[in-house]
Write a protein that holds these residues in place. Structure first.
Motif, short mmCIF file in Angstrom:
data_model
loop_
_atom_site.label_atom_id
_atom_site.label_comp_id
_atom_site.label_asym_id
_atom_site.label_seq_id
_atom_site.Cartn_x
_atom_site.Cartn_y
_atom_site.Cartn_z
N UNK A 197 1.74 -11.25 -4.70
CA UNK A 197 0.96 -10.54 -3.68
C UNK A 197 1.37 -10.95 -2.28
N UNK A 198 1.72 -12.22 -2.05
CA UNK A 198 2.13 -12.65 -0.71
C UNK A 198 3.49 -12.06 -0.34
N UNK A 199 4.38 -11.99 -1.32
CA UNK A 199 5.69 -11.38 -1.02
C UNK A 199 5.52 -9.94 -0.59
N UNK A 200 4.70 -9.19 -1.30
CA UNK A 200 4.48 -7.79 -0.94
C UNK A 200 3.70 -7.68 0.38
N UNK A 201 2.64 -8.47 0.52
CA UNK A 201 1.78 -8.36 1.69
C UNK A 201 2.48 -8.72 2.98
N UNK A 202 3.23 -9.84 2.98
CA UNK A 202 3.89 -10.29 4.20
C UNK A 202 5.03 -9.35 4.57
N UNK A 227 -6.95 0.46 -2.02
CA UNK A 227 -8.23 -0.20 -1.84
C UNK A 227 -9.41 0.68 -2.24
N UNK A 228 -9.21 1.99 -2.25
CA UNK A 228 -10.30 2.87 -2.65
C UNK A 228 -10.54 2.86 -4.15
N UNK A 229 -9.57 2.39 -4.92
CA UNK A 229 -9.73 2.34 -6.37
C UNK A 229 -10.55 1.12 -6.76
N UNK A 230 -11.54 1.26 -7.63
CA UNK A 230 -12.31 0.08 -8.08
C UNK A 230 -11.42 -0.85 -8.89
N UNK A 231 -11.42 -2.12 -8.53
CA UNK A 231 -10.46 -3.04 -9.10
C UNK A 231 -10.69 -3.31 -10.58
N UNK A 237 -7.77 -0.61 -17.13
CA UNK A 237 -6.85 0.46 -17.52
C UNK A 237 -5.42 -0.04 -17.63
N UNK A 238 -4.97 -0.83 -16.65
CA UNK A 238 -3.61 -1.34 -16.69
C UNK A 238 -3.41 -2.32 -17.83
N UNK A 261 -0.22 -7.15 -7.93
CA UNK A 261 -0.10 -5.81 -7.35
C UNK A 261 -1.41 -5.30 -6.79
N UNK A 262 -2.53 -5.80 -7.28
CA UNK A 262 -3.82 -5.33 -6.82
C UNK A 262 -4.36 -6.13 -5.63
#
Length: 390
Positions: A197-202, A227-231, A237-238, A261-262
């Motif tokens: 998540x940090x690699x993607x976010x940064x 962010x609109x999808x309920x986690x 589902x995933x 990814x979430x």
């Protein structure tokens, strides 16, 4: 008026006596020199040490993460070893004295009886049977990290005795051993997930904030969609689409990637907002005029400017991923046996009637709570220590 430094003396060891007379210098005291010459990491460490609760939490987490390297040695039993004569046995106490005489650490034998009214298994101590606890002993065999055969344990039950310090589960497996083995999965899944998540976010947030324009617009709309999808339903589902034929290792990495990814969107938005405010500063313009490339400007000059914010978000994100894995495994859609984690262990405590009869089955929730609190305290201390304005 103090004299000027002698010729050739390093100016780093002198300090001006007033703001309007830079030529008036006097030697630094030992304390001033120590602070003035300290590196940024040293200054952060000095500030972090003053946060006692954060320091204690950091030591606790360091010991916990070090223990997962040798969990086979620390666990009294192999986590898959079944004791069919002691199904759902209560936690055993370690005694030191027997009938007023010091014996050393030992456990009593267990007598089993089935209550025909409640169908509850009841165990009682047999004080006539004493089993001294052995240390650095040979017990159940295991494969150290799945590579090296071994059978040496930190603690073992006495010959013919038992050592169930946290009781056993419905299959007669030692809860303490499974808790120690489960820490390896539950703790590392947070670290690997936060790396994703940090690699993607940064990267995504940094480029969106630095370039702006159409790229920033596309990234913002993508973040809003995610962010609109309920986690929790999306996690379910995933997780449910992972093939049942996958090995436990593939399922482990699949859950890790799903959690990563979430969780990148919040960090990407925070990084973008910070870079939008910092990209017009003079030092950024100077780096651009000197020919520095975009990756160097973003990751070498801009990102370190709000490192305290990133540290705080990381220490909050790791517990959330541990909770995510625990929730998925608790619902039966995460990790699957024979692999074990704290969530897998809690899956057996879904039935409230079972928990009422055998309350020690809920014990895996204790390390989850303690680890989350420790990460939050550690994050507070690191954020304060890395904040350049404190």
């Amino acid at each position: 008026m103090p004299a000027l430094p002698p010729p050739g003396a390093p100016l780093a060891h002198y300090v001006a006596t007033g703001p309007f007379d830079p030529n008036a210098m006097e030697p630094m005291t030992r304390q001033q020199e120590r602070v003035h010459l300290a590196s940024q990491l040293t200054l952060m460490w000095w500030k972090f040490k003053r946060h006692r609760l954060a320091l204690a939490s950091g030591i606790f987490l360091a010991v916990l993460y070090a223990s997962i390297l040798i969990c086979e040695f620390l666990a009294p039993y192999n986590y898959q070893e079944r004791h069919i004569d002691f199904i759902r046995s209560p936690p055993q106490a370690i005694h030191l004295f027997h009938e007023g005489s010091f014996v050393g650490p030992f456990t009593y034998g267990l007598n089993y009886q089935l209550d025909m009214n409640t169908l509850r298994r009841t165990y009682s101590e047999d004080t006539a049977r004493i089993y001294p606890v052995r240390f650095f002993c040979r017990g159940d065999s295991y494969q150290f990290w799945g590579l090296i055969e071994g059978n040496v344990h930190l603690m073992c039950p006495g010959e013919g005795g038992t050592l169930f310090l946290l009781g056993t589960d419905r299959l007669g497996r030692d809860m303490l051993s499974r808790l120690i083995y489960g820490a390896r999965i539950s703790l590392t899944i947070g670290l690997i997930g936060i790396a994703v998540s940090f690699s993607l976010g940064v990267v995504i947030g940094g480029l969106a904030g630095y370039y702006g324009g159409l790229f920033d617009l596309v990234v913002q709309r993508a973040i809003e969609v995610v962010q609109s999808l309920p986690h929790i339903p999306l996690w379910l589902a995933l997780s449910s689409i992972m093939p049942p034929s996958w090995s436990p290792i593939l399922v482990y990495f699949g859950i890790t990637v799903i959690l990563g990814l979430m969780d990148w969107t919040g960090l990407a938005r925070a990084v973008r907002s910070k870079l939008l405010s910092l990209r017009e500063d003079d030092y950024v313009v100077a780096a651009q005029l000197m020919g520095a490339r975009t990756p160097r400007i973003v990751f070498r000059h801009l990102v370190p400017g709000f490192m305290s914010h990133l540290i705080a978000m990381a220490t909050i994100a790791i517990p959330s991923m541990i909770l995510g894995e625990t929730a998925l495994s608790f619902l039966g859609l995460g990790l699957r046996p024979p692999i074990t984690s704290w969530g897998v262990m809690l899956n057996e405590a879904q039935n409230i009637n079972i928990v009422v009869l055998y309350p020690w089955l809920i014990l895996p929730v204790v390390p989850v709570i303690v680890v989350i609190l420790a990460f939050n305290f550690l994050g507070d201390g690191l954020r304060d220590a890395a904040d350049p304005y404190r």
